[in-house]
Design an enzyme around this catalytic site. Structure first.
Site, PDB file in Angstrom:
ATOM      1  CE  LYS A   1      -3.525   2.343   2.705  1.00 39.12           C
ATOM      2  NZ  LYS A   1      -4.429   2.322   3.838  1.00 39.12           N
TER       3      LYS A   1
ATOM      4  CD  GLU B   1       9.197  -6.107   7.166  1.00 36.74           C
ATOM      5  OE1 GLU B   1       8.936  -4.999   6.636  1.00 36.74           O
ATOM      6  OE2 GLU B   1       8.993  -6.347   8.360  1.00 36.74           O
TER       7      GLU B   1
ATOM      8  N   GLY C   1      -4.854  -1.813   5.052  1.00 33.57           N
ATOM      9  CA  GLY C   1      -4.056  -2.950   4.576  1.00 33.57           C
ATOM     10  C   GLY C   1      -4.739  -4.284   4.827  1.00 33.57           C
ATOM     11  NE  ARG C   2      -6.408  -3.752  10.946  1.00 32.28           N
ATOM     12  CZ  ARG C   2      -5.732  -2.617  11.077  1.00 32.28           C
ATOM     13  NH1 ARG C   2      -4.590  -2.456  10.467  1.00 32.28           N
ATOM     14  NH2 ARG C   2      -6.204  -1.624  11.812  1.00 32.28           N
TER      15      ARG C   2
ATOM     16  CD  GLU D   1      -1.784  -4.391  11.457  1.00 28.39           C
ATOM     17  OE1 GLU D   1      -2.355  -4.102  10.385  1.00 28.39           O
ATOM     18  OE2 GLU D   1      -0.597  -4.761  11.497  1.00 28.39           O
TER      19      GLU D   1
ATOM     20  CG  HIS E   1      -5.039 -36.072  16.544  1.00 26.24           C
ATOM     21  ND1 HIS E   1      -5.273 -37.254  17.208  1.00 26.24           N
ATOM     22  CD2 HIS E   1      -6.035 -35.932  15.638  1.00 26.24           C
ATOM     23  CE1 HIS E   1      -6.366 -37.827  16.693  1.00 26.24           C
ATOM     24  NE2 HIS E   1      -6.840 -37.042  15.739  1.00 26.24           N
TER      25      HIS E   1
ATOM     26  CE  LYS F   1       5.912  -0.859  10.018  1.00 27.58           C
ATOM     27  NZ  LYS F   1       4.956  -0.106   9.197  1.00 27.58           N
TER      28      LYS F   1
HETATM   29  O1  F6P Z   1       2.459  -4.122   9.871  1.00 24.28           O
HETATM   30  C1  F6P Z   1       1.970  -2.852   9.618  1.00 24.28           C
HETATM   31  C2  F6P Z   1       1.398  -2.709   8.253  1.00 24.28           C
HETATM   32  O2  F6P Z   1       1.253  -1.355   8.023  1.00 24.28           O
HETATM   33  C3  F6P Z   1       0.081  -3.438   8.062  1.00 24.28           C
HETATM   34  O3  F6P Z   1      -0.993  -2.752   8.547  1.00 24.28           O
HETATM   35  C4  F6P Z   1       0.076  -3.587   6.585  1.00 24.28           C
HETATM   36  O4  F6P Z   1      -0.877  -4.522   6.178  1.00 24.28           O
HETATM   37  C5  F6P Z   1       1.499  -4.023   6.342  1.00 24.28           C
HETATM   38  O5  F6P Z   1       2.245  -3.251   7.254  1.00 24.28           O
HETATM   39  C6  F6P Z   1       2.013  -3.842   4.958  1.00 24.28           C
HETATM   40  O6  F6P Z   1       2.014  -2.520   4.546  1.00 24.28           O
HETATM   41  P1  F6P Z   1       2.191  -2.113   3.034  1.00 24.28           P
HETATM   42  O7  F6P Z   1       1.061  -2.706   2.258  1.00 24.28           O
HETATM   43  O8  F6P Z   1       2.166  -0.615   3.020  1.00 24.28           O
HETATM   44  O9  F6P Z   1       3.506  -2.647   2.565  1.00 24.28           O
END
Ligand code: F6P
Length: 539
Positions: free
Chosen positions: A205, A211, A266-267, A352, A383, A503
Site C-alpha cells: 500500500k 520487508e 491494509g488488512r 491489528e 491431536h 520499525k
Molecule cells: O504491519 C503494519 C502494516 O502497516 C500493516 O498494517 C500492513 O498490512 C502491512 O504493514 C504492509 O504494509 P504495506 O502494504 O504498506 O507494505
C-alpha cells in the site's frame, strides 16, 4: 462516558452476576428448541450460536449495549464514507471494493465505486492475459509462475484466498508468496524457477515497507541476473500500491501499476488490486463471485436489525465471552483443509484492528480488547492443542467452520470430518461428569483425569460448500464482527500505531549492525545481544 459507566454495560455486569454460573447443560435442559432457536442465516452462512452461555435476556442486553455504544450510527458513518479512522483521518470503505458498479459512494466529491470498477476492469484484462498466455515474458516465454511479494495485509489476505480457493485455480499457473525479510523466504520461493517464466507482483500500500522493498529489490536482481536486460522488468514486474511515485522510482512503469486508495486499510485490502494474484489464480469470474459474497454480507450487515444481524451477533458474543466470561483468547477451527491459512489471516484482521488500549479520544478503554486469536484446521488441531481446550484451565471460545459438501469427496471421509466437528462442539459444551465417568467403570483414581467440565462456548458456522461466494461472505462476516467489537470498546479499529516503534528501533539497530564500531546506547540486554551477534556472524 466510559464503557463501564454505561447503563447498558452495568446491566450486563449485573446480569452476569445473576446468571454467570448457569451451565450449557442447564440452558439446553431448560429449552428443548434452543439448538434451532439460537441460529441465524445470511448470505449462505448458517450460524448456530446455541452453545454459548447466553439466554434471551443476555442477547437483549447485548443488543442494548450495541445501541448504547452507537453501533447504528457508526455503521451508517462507515457506509457513508465518513472519516471514521479518526487517528489517520481516513474513510474506511472496504465495502466499496465489492459494491456493484451501479452503487454510488461519494468521498471528497468523487464516486469511489466508479474508481473501484475502473481498476477491477484493468485487473481483469491483465489477469486474463496472464492466464491465457497472451502476456509473455521478456524472452517470449509464457508466464508459468507468479510470485506475490508483500507483507501483512498485502500478503495474508491473498495467501489465504489463494489457498482457500485453490480448487478453482488454473492449475498450470503456479502461485507463490514471499513476505518475510528473511532471505530464506525469497530463496526457497524462487530456487527452482526460471525467471523467463516468472512474474512478480509487488504489493505494498505504502511502497515503503522495508520487508517488501527489500524482497522486491532481491527479485529484480534475481530476474536481471538471469534475463540480463533492464527492459525485462516491464514484462516481469507489476506493482499494486497507492503510492505511484514510489512505484515509478522502483522502476515499475505506471501502466504496470494497479492502484487503490487510502480508504482501504491494509488488512481490509484483499478485495482491492492487492487481490490481483487471487484473480490471476481463480479467474475474474470467481474473483467477482468472491466480491459478491462479501457484498451480500455487507448488505445484510447494513440493513438487518441488531438482534438478527450475523456479524453484529458474532461480535457481541465475542464481547460477552471476552469481557464478561473472562476468556482472553479465541480459537478459529476450520474443518476444511483449504482454509488452513484462515486463522493466520484473521489474526491480523482481529488483533491489528482491535489490539488497542485507548479509546478514540485517547482515554484508557478500561476493559480487555482483542482476544488472542489462533487456530488450525480440524482434525489436525484435535491431536495437538484440543486437550487444553477441553480440560485446561483456560476458557477458549471456539468458532467451528464446516461445509456440508466437500470439494474433494473421498469415500466417506467428509462424513468423518464433519462427525469430528459436531462431536468436538458437543464435547466442549456438555463434557462428561464424574458420575458419568464412574458409571463407565473407570477406576476411582482415574475419574478426575477423565472428567470433562464442559460448559465451553462455541459457535458453529456451516455453509453448503466452499465457494468464492462463501469465502467472500466469511471474510465480510469477520470484518464486520471486528467493527462491531471496536465500536463497543470505542476504539479506532483501523489504525495500527502499535507496529511503528519496532520499525523505528529496527532501523537504528540495522545501522549499528552495519557500522564498523558502533557505540551502543541501548539497555544492557539489547547491547549484549547485538555484541554477541556481531562477534558470532561470519562477516
Ligand atoms: O504491519 C503494519 C502494516 O502497516 C500493516 O498494517 C500492513 O498490512 C502491512 O504493514 C504492509 O504494509 P504495506 O502494504 O504498506 O507494505
Amino acid at each position: 462516558m466510559s464503557l463501564t459507566e454505561r447503563a447498558s454495560w452495568k446491566a450486563l455486569t449485573a446480569h452476569h452476576a445473576q446468571v454467570g454460573t448457569r451451565t450449557l447443560r442447564e440452558l439446553f435442559a431448560a429449552d428443548a428448541e434452543r439448538g434451532t432457536r439460537y441460529t441465524l442465516e445470511a448470505a449462505g452462512l448458517f450460524l448456530d450460536y446455541s452453545k454459548n452461555r447466553v439466554d434471551d435476556q443476555t442477547l437483549k442486553l447485548l443488543s442494548a449495549l450495541a445501541e448504547d455504544c452507537g453501533l447504528l450510527e457508526r455503521r451508517a458513518a462507515m457506509f457513508r464514507g465518513d472519516a471514521i479512522n479518526t487517528t489517520e483521518k481516513r474513510a474506511v470503505l472496504h465495502i466499496a471494493l465489492r459494491a456493484p458498479a451501479t452503487q454510488k459512494i461519494v468521498v471528497d466529491g468523487a464516486n469511489v465505486v466508479a474508481d473501484v470498477h475502473a481498476v477491477l476492469d484493468r485487473m481483469v484484462t491483465f489477469a486474463n492475459a496472464v492466464r491465457s498466455g497472451a502476456w509473455r515474458g521478456h524472452s517470449g516465454k509464457r508466464i508459468r509462475h507468479v510470485v506475490s511479494i508483500g507483507i501483512g495485509g498485502s500478503d495474508l489476505g491473498p495467501v489465504m484466498a489463494y489457498e482457500a480457493l485453490r480448487h478453482y485455480s488454473q492449475r498450470d499457473l503456479d502461485l507463490r508468496f514471499v513476505s518475510n525479510v528473511d532471505g530464506t523466504d525469497f530463496k526457497e520461493a524462487t530456487r527452482d524457477l526460471d525467471a523467463a517464466e516468472t512474474l512478480f507482483i509487488v504489493c505494498s500500500k505504502t511502497f515503503t515497507t522495508q520487508e517488501t522493498l527489500t524482497n522486491a529489490h532481491a527479485a529484480r536482481a534475481w530476474s536481471l541476473q538471469q534475463l540480463g536486460d533492464e527492459k525485462a522488468v516491464a514484462r516481469h514486474f507489476v506493482a499494486v500500491s497507492t503510492h505511484a511515485e514510489a512505484v515509478t522510482q522502483f522502476g515499475i512503469a505506471a501502466e504496470n501499476m494497479f492502484g487503490f486508495w487510502d480508504w482501504v486499510g491494509g488488512r481490509y485490502s484483499m478485495d482491492s488490486a492487492i487481490g490481483l494474484s487471487t484473480m490471476i489464480a481463480i479467474g475474474p469470474d470467481n474473483f467477482r463471485a468472491m466480491l459478491a459474497g462479501s457484498h451480500a454480507i455487507d448488505e445484510h450487515f447494513r440493513s438487518a436489525a441488531i438482534g438478527q444481524n450475523l456479524p453484529v451477533l458474532h461480535g457481541l458474543l465475542s464481547i460477552w465471552n471476552n469481557n464478561f466470561l473472562g476468556a482472553t483468547t479465541a480459537a478459529v477451527l476450520p474443518y476444511d483443509q483449504y482454509l488452513k491459512r484462515f486463522p493466520a489471516y484473521l489474526q491480523q484482521l482481529t488483533m491489528e484492528s482491535n489490539g488497542k488500549h485507548v479509546t478514540q479520544d485517547g482515554k484508557p478503554v478500561g476493559v480487555d480488547t482483542a482476544p488472542i486469536l489462533w487456530g488450525e484446521p480440524g482434525t489436525n488441531g484435535q491431536h495437538s492443542f484440543y486437550q487444553m481446550i477441553h480440560q485446561g484451565t483456560r476458557l477458549v471460545p471456539c468458532d467451528f467452520i464446516g461445509f456440508c459438501n466437500s470439494l474433494n469427496p473421498l469415500g466417506t471421509q467428509h462424513d468423518l470430518l464433519m462427525a469430528n466437528l459436531f462431536a468436538q462442539s458437543e464435547a466442549l459444551a456438555f463434557g462428561k461428569t464424574a458420575g458419568e465417568v464412574a458409571a463407565e467403570g473407570t477406576v476411582p483414581e482415574l475419574v478426575p483425569h477423565r472428567v470433562f467440565e464442559g460448559n465451553r462456548p462455541s459457535n458453529t458456522l456451516l455453509a453448503d460448500r466452499l465457494t468464492p461466494e462463501t469465502l467472500g461472505a466469511l471474510v465480510a462476516l469477520y470484518e464486520h464482527s471486528v467493527f462491531t467489537q471496536g465500536v463497543i470498546w470505542g476504539i479506532d479499529s483501523f489504525d495500527q500505531w502499535g507496529v511503528e516503534l519496532g520499525k523505528v528501533l529496527a532501523k537504528r539497530v540495522q545501522g549499528e549492525l552495519a557500522a564498523p564500531n558502533p557505540e551502543l546506547k541501548h539497555d544492557s540486554s539489547t547491547n549484549a545481544l547485538i555484541r554477541r551477534y556481531r562477534s558470532s556472524r561470519n562477516h
